[in-house]
Design a protein around this motif. Sequence first.
Motif, mmCIF file in Angstrom:
data_model
loop_
_atom_site.group_PDB
_atom_site.id
_atom_site.type_symbol
_atom_site.label_atom_id
_atom_site.label_comp_id
_atom_site.label_asym_id
_atom_site.label_seq_id
_atom_site.Cartn_x
_atom_site.Cartn_y
_atom_site.Cartn_z
ATOM 1 N N GLU A 63 0.825 -1.206 0.000
ATOM 2 C CA GLU A 63 0.000 0.000 0.000
ATOM 3 C C GLU A 63 0.865 1.265 0.000
ATOM 4 O O GLU A 63 0.605 2.213 -0.758
ATOM 5 C CB GLU A 63 -0.933 0.010 1.221
ATOM 6 C CG GLU A 63 -2.048 -1.010 1.170
ATOM 7 C CD GLU A 63 -1.595 -2.419 1.547
ATOM 8 O OE1 GLU A 63 -2.394 -3.359 1.415
ATOM 9 O OE2 GLU A 63 -0.421 -2.583 1.963
ATOM 10 N N ASN A 67 1.031 4.011 -3.055
ATOM 11 C CA ASN A 67 0.677 5.394 -2.771
ATOM 12 C C ASN A 67 1.824 6.330 -3.123
ATOM 13 O O ASN A 67 1.630 7.386 -3.750
ATOM 14 C CB ASN A 67 0.302 5.545 -1.300
ATOM 15 C CG ASN A 67 -0.364 6.870 -1.005
ATOM 16 O OD1 ASN A 67 -1.367 7.221 -1.619
ATOM 17 N ND2 ASN A 67 0.201 7.614 -0.083
ATOM 18 N N GLN A 122 -8.449 0.775 -1.367
ATOM 19 C CA GLN A 122 -7.071 1.281 -1.361
ATOM 20 C C GLN A 122 -6.844 2.223 -2.542
ATOM 21 O O GLN A 122 -6.272 3.299 -2.377
ATOM 22 C CB GLN A 122 -6.071 0.123 -1.426
ATOM 23 C CG GLN A 122 -5.950 -0.646 -0.120
ATOM 24 C CD GLN A 122 -5.297 0.187 0.969
ATOM 25 O OE1 GLN A 122 -4.633 1.169 0.720
ATOM 26 N NE2 GLN A 122 -5.513 -0.213 2.200
ATOM 27 N N PHE A 126 -5.958 6.315 -2.731
ATOM 28 C CA PHE A 126 -4.873 6.942 -3.493
ATOM 29 C C PHE A 126 -5.413 8.129 -4.298
ATOM 30 O O PHE A 126 -4.833 9.204 -4.321
ATOM 31 C CB PHE A 126 -4.228 5.950 -4.470
ATOM 32 C CG PHE A 126 -3.665 4.723 -3.835
ATOM 33 C CD1 PHE A 126 -3.216 4.721 -2.523
ATOM 34 C CD2 PHE A 126 -3.582 3.547 -4.558
ATOM 35 C CE1 PHE A 126 -2.702 3.577 -1.945
ATOM 36 C CE2 PHE A 126 -3.064 2.394 -3.988
ATOM 37 C CZ PHE A 126 -2.628 2.415 -2.678
ATOM 38 N N TYR A 127 -6.542 7.900 -4.969
ATOM 39 C CA TYR A 127 -7.096 8.937 -5.837
ATOM 40 C C TYR A 127 -7.582 10.117 -5.005
ATOM 41 O O TYR A 127 -7.366 11.283 -5.368
ATOM 42 C CB TYR A 127 -8.224 8.344 -6.676
ATOM 43 C CG TYR A 127 -8.630 9.223 -7.829
ATOM 44 C CD1 TYR A 127 -7.727 9.532 -8.845
ATOM 45 C CD2 TYR A 127 -9.915 9.746 -7.913
ATOM 46 C CE1 TYR A 127 -8.094 10.342 -9.907
ATOM 47 C CE2 TYR A 127 -10.290 10.545 -8.970
ATOM 48 C CZ TYR A 127 -9.373 10.843 -9.962
ATOM 49 O OH TYR A 127 -9.748 11.654 -10.997
ATOM 50 N N ASN A 129 -6.411 11.027 -2.123
ATOM 51 C CA ASN A 129 -5.214 11.715 -1.628
ATOM 52 C C ASN A 129 -4.656 12.659 -2.680
ATOM 53 O O ASN A 129 -4.234 13.781 -2.364
ATOM 54 C CB ASN A 129 -4.142 10.694 -1.224
ATOM 55 C CG ASN A 129 -4.465 9.981 0.061
ATOM 56 O OD1 ASN A 129 -5.305 10.442 0.851
ATOM 57 N ND2 ASN A 129 -3.836 8.849 0.302
#
Length: 199
Positions: A63, A67, A122, A126-127, A129
């Motif tokens: 992860e 990221n 997950q 990411f998107y 963030n």
Amino acid sequence: MGTNSTERPRRGRPRDPDAEPRIRQYAVRLLLERGFDGMTVDDVAEAAGVGKATIYRRWASKEQLANDAMAELFDIEIPDADTGSLAGDLRQVYRDALGFVNSKEGVALIRLAVSEANRDEQFGAFYRNFLQRRIALTADALERARKRGEPIRATADPVLMVQWLAGVLIIRALTGEPMPAVEQADHLVAMTMRCVSDE
């Protein structure tokens, strides 16, 4: 003459200075090809020509690697801008963003985001963030503009400024329409400035 007893021989292979960027590169490539579930640390290590231990010394989990790799991709392709005016900042960011989404990698990323964001928590994180980082940068650009005396509305919303363009790109990806060309950046900037400027 004897050797210096304070010097110890170095053990193992020397550290590869190119390992980290290479690992990120292949992590992104496998993410785009397979999605988060299909990307494995084993496959990244094999593609990058390193051992799994090399990856885990730098990232504690898959992860964290994913990221970090995605964040670097976005930061490289769509860097922050500080040109001396809000319109100039937007123009540079929009041109970089449109250049990216018109590339093979950029189109793949948007399609992956559309298909995976709701299915895979997950990848959705990411998107989100990335969007939050872009919103924070946009808020900073608005604040700089106000300090320079630019006539920026108090109601100018950095969240909507980011989401409207992201929405255009996602809709184009869903419908198969061509992405806006880099040459359309000025038109998109003008639309945004009409919404945030008091002039």
